[in-house]
Design an enzyme around this catalytic site. Structure first.
Site, short mmCIF file in Angstrom:
data_model
loop_
_atom_site.label_atom_id
_atom_site.label_comp_id
_atom_site.label_asym_id
_atom_site.label_seq_id
_atom_site.Cartn_x
_atom_site.Cartn_y
_atom_site.Cartn_z
N GLU A 1 -9.67 -2.01 5.44
CA GLU A 1 -10.25 -1.66 6.74
C GLU A 1 -11.51 -2.49 7.01
OE1 GLU A 1 -8.80 0.07 8.90
OE2 GLU A 1 -8.19 2.06 8.24
N HIS B 1 -7.11 -4.59 10.45
CA HIS B 1 -6.90 -4.34 9.01
C HIS B 1 -5.58 -4.95 8.53
CE1 HIS B 1 -4.77 -0.39 10.11
NE2 HIS B 1 -3.91 -0.97 9.31
N ASN C 1 -7.24 -2.74 14.66
CA ASN C 1 -8.64 -3.06 14.35
C ASN C 1 -8.76 -4.23 13.37
OD1 ASN C 1 -7.85 -2.00 11.91
ND2 ASN C 1 -9.34 -0.34 11.86
N ASP D 1 0.82 -1.21 0.00
CA ASP D 1 0.00 0.00 0.00
C ASP D 1 0.85 1.26 0.00
OD1 ASP D 1 0.99 -0.41 2.56
OD2 ASP D 1 -0.96 -0.76 3.47
C1 GLP Z 1 -0.48 0.39 8.59
C2 GLP Z 1 -0.19 -0.47 7.36
C3 GLP Z 1 -0.34 -1.94 7.64
C4 GLP Z 1 0.35 -2.30 8.95
C5 GLP Z 1 -0.31 -1.55 10.08
C6 GLP Z 1 0.26 -1.90 11.44
O1 GLP Z 1 -1.79 0.77 8.70
N1 GLP Z 1 -0.99 -0.13 6.25
O2 GLP Z 1 0.21 -2.67 6.56
O3 GLP Z 1 0.26 -3.69 9.16
O4 GLP Z 1 -0.09 -0.16 9.83
O5 GLP Z 1 1.38 -1.11 11.73
P1 GLP Z 1 2.40 -1.40 12.87
O6 GLP Z 1 3.25 -2.51 12.42
O7 GLP Z 1 3.18 -0.11 13.01
O8 GLP Z 1 1.61 -1.72 14.10
#
Ligand code: GLP
Length: 245
Positions: A144, A139, A137, A68
């Site tokens: 989402e 995702h 949450n 993404d």
């Molecule tokens: C973002 C990304 C996800 C990732 C998530 C969790 O929203 N789009 O791909 O898994 O954050 O992030 P973190 O690893 O910092 O908890």
């Protein structure tokens, strides 16, 4: 089928994850790696860089596809996912920059950009390994929670308030956190031959529950992985507290 690898801490999770990715690259030098951003895979990238520098792990034939990118951020913006990948990983290994793919957050034609991304995934035959983190949450990428459907295609995603709030910690001015992103859809993720799911920290305990014990529902996007034939979950003890067996 979800294989659970429980580990004591973040460092061990990162080490195991890097070993699995490194094994893939050693066995199949022209592998297609699906890569993720966020704080979770940073330790894995650090270990892969170390193996490149000290053990000759060779990325010269590898192709990468990221999950993404934020809409409206150029690759030079410190919070763009392109910048994250370049600075934490690509610039430190011997990968061909032309073989590193991330959606273009500055595109003026989002629909065409999303369509091309799905065509690229198909052209490459899907990823050999897809590294994944998860949001609090549930995702994955920026898919989402939704009341009634998963989105199959790469698409423009509207971020939830929770995601914006959680991700704003990285921005100097939290108000600058983008509200939209281009995200790979579930088809791109699920077409991977092997999903490498990394989860660490007590804040992710509900997501672990949704992944392992919840019903498969778009209200908890990560639950879709219950339908994938080959998921390896590397999870720290503090994220596993809601699973009783
Ligand atoms: C973002 C990304 C996800 C990732 C998530 C969790 O929203 N789009 O791909 O898994 O954050 O992030 P973190 O690893 O910092 O908890």
């Amino acid at each position: 089928m979800i294989e659970i690898i429980r580990v004591k801490d973040y460092e061990t999770m990162s080490l195991y994850a890097a070993r699995l990715v490194a094994a893939q690259v050693r066995l199949v030098p022209d592998s297609v790696l699906g890569l993720a951003t966020g704080s979770t895979p940073l330790g894995m990238y650090r270990e892969l860089v170390r193996q490149h520098r000290e053990e000759g792990l060779d990325f010269s034939q590898v192709t990468t596809i990221n999950l993404d990118e934020y809409c409206g951020l150029p690759g030079t913006h410190e919070q763009s996912y392109r910048y994250y990948m370049d600075s934490n990983f690509f610039s430190k290994i011997n990968i061909d920059p032309d073989l590193t793919f991330i959606p273009d957050g500055m595109t003026t034609d989002i629909d065409a950009c999303c369509e091309m991304y799905d065509e690229l995934i198909d052209f490459l035959g899907g990823t050999d390994i897809q590294v994944l983190g998860v949001g609090e949450n549930g995702h994955i990428a920026f898919n989402e929670p939704h009341d009634y459907c998963f989105t199959a295609q790469t698409h423009k995603a509207e971020l939830t308030e929770n995601t914006i709030e959680v991700n704003s910690r990285f921005f100097d001015d939290p108000a600058e956190t983008p509200h939209f992103a281009i995200s790979m859809g579930m088809r791109g993720i699920m077409s991977s031959k092997c999903i490498l799911m990394l989860i660490s920290g007590a804040r992710k305990a509900d997501a672990v529950y949704g992944l392992l014990r919840g019903e498969v529902t778009p209200r908890c996007p990560v639950s879709i992985l219950q339908l994938h034939p080959n998921v390896k979950l590397i999870v720290t003890d503090d994220a596993f507290v809601k699973i009783k067996d």
